[in-house]
Design a protein around this motif. Sequence first.
Motif, short mmCIF file in Angstrom:
data_model
loop_
_atom_site.label_atom_id
_atom_site.label_comp_id
_atom_site.label_asym_id
_atom_site.label_seq_id
_atom_site.Cartn_x
_atom_site.Cartn_y
_atom_site.Cartn_z
N ARG A 1 0.84 -1.21 0.00
CA ARG A 1 0.00 0.00 0.00
C ARG A 1 0.87 1.26 0.00
O ARG A 1 0.58 2.23 -0.72
CB ARG A 1 -0.92 0.01 1.22
N GLN A 2 1.92 1.25 0.81
CA GLN A 2 2.80 2.42 0.88
C GLN A 2 3.48 2.70 -0.46
O GLN A 2 3.62 3.86 -0.87
CB GLN A 2 3.86 2.22 1.96
N ILE A 3 3.91 1.63 -1.14
CA ILE A 3 4.56 1.80 -2.44
C ILE A 3 3.60 2.45 -3.43
O ILE A 3 3.95 3.39 -4.14
CB ILE A 3 5.06 0.44 -2.98
N ARG B 1 11.24 -3.19 -6.39
CA ARG B 1 9.97 -3.63 -5.82
C ARG B 1 8.79 -3.29 -6.73
O ARG B 1 7.85 -4.07 -6.86
CB ARG B 1 9.78 -3.00 -4.42
N ILE B 2 8.85 -2.11 -7.37
CA ILE B 2 7.80 -1.74 -8.31
C ILE B 2 7.75 -2.73 -9.47
O ILE B 2 6.69 -3.19 -9.89
CB ILE B 2 8.01 -0.30 -8.84
N GLY B 3 8.94 -3.09 -9.99
CA GLY B 3 9.01 -4.04 -11.09
C GLY B 3 8.47 -5.40 -10.70
O GLY B 3 7.81 -6.08 -11.49
N ARG B 4 8.75 -5.79 -9.46
CA ARG B 4 8.25 -7.08 -8.97
C ARG B 4 6.73 -7.08 -8.92
O ARG B 4 6.08 -8.04 -9.36
CB ARG B 4 8.83 -7.31 -7.58
N LEU B 5 6.15 -6.01 -8.42
CA LEU B 5 4.68 -5.90 -8.37
C LEU B 5 4.11 -5.77 -9.77
O LEU B 5 3.07 -6.35 -10.09
CB LEU B 5 4.28 -4.69 -7.52
N ARG B 6 4.80 -5.03 -10.64
CA ARG B 6 4.32 -4.84 -12.02
C ARG B 6 4.30 -6.16 -12.78
O ARG B 6 3.38 -6.44 -13.55
CB ARG B 6 5.20 -3.81 -12.72
N ILE C 1 -5.02 -5.29 -7.33
CA ILE C 1 -4.58 -6.58 -7.86
C ILE C 1 -3.40 -7.12 -7.06
O ILE C 1 -3.36 -8.29 -6.69
CB ILE C 1 -4.19 -6.45 -9.35
N SER C 2 -2.44 -6.26 -6.75
CA SER C 2 -1.25 -6.67 -6.00
C SER C 2 -1.59 -7.20 -4.62
O SER C 2 -0.99 -8.14 -4.13
CB SER C 2 -0.26 -5.51 -5.88
N LEU C 3 -2.59 -6.59 -4.00
CA LEU C 3 -2.97 -7.00 -2.64
C LEU C 3 -3.67 -8.37 -2.61
O LEU C 3 -3.82 -8.96 -1.55
CB LEU C 3 -3.88 -5.94 -2.02
#
Length: 216
Positions: free
Chosen positions: A81-83, A159-164, A210-212
């Motif tokens: 959420r913070q990201i 981390r953004i790339g991992r979530l993406r 979606i990530s959550l």
Amino acid sequence: MLETVIKPKTLKETALEQLRMAIMTGQLTPGERLVERSIGEQLGVSRTVVRECIRHLESEHLVTVSASGPLVTILDSDEIRQIYQLRAMLECEAVRHCAQQVTPEIVQSLQDDLNQIRVELSAGDIVGALEHARLFYEYLFVTAGMTVAWELTDRLNGRIGRLRFMTLSTKGRAVEGPDNLQKIIDGIAKGDSEAATDACKKHINEVCRISLRFDN
């Protein structure tokens, strides 16, 4: 004419890229222990190089060092959420600035990157799409004059790339994600900062939801 000499990547830089990508794409799973000897054998590098890569990835918060050794970091829901909250603040501001100073060149550059993202996703090349997504956002921030904000975002890019990667791997996102970026570009092209930032917020809220859903 002489061409600019491109500095060759060092062994450590190449190993670091491969190890980072293995984490981002889930080849190394959250919570998995990183065994220096095994990784070194797979990459064809020494344990010293692997150790240096692990230290670097720890600084990017992709690796966590525990009593039992280095592990692939587990992203919890609060961190996710913070990201996305940080992304929303910074990216929406960059989008607003771009819309306010829009030129045909800005629109064309963003569109070119988005077109390439679509091509790679259509071919199933999510890794290639990730790199062009990074270029898309870098251009967005730099064009907006928000170079410090980009430096902050770039530090989160692992981390953004991992979530993406996770979100783009879900059903329909290979089409929906680029469509959302197109709406951002359309708002910028019209000089409509409100429409562009609204599209940006919607896109980030969607990928956050979606990530959550994932158990990281």
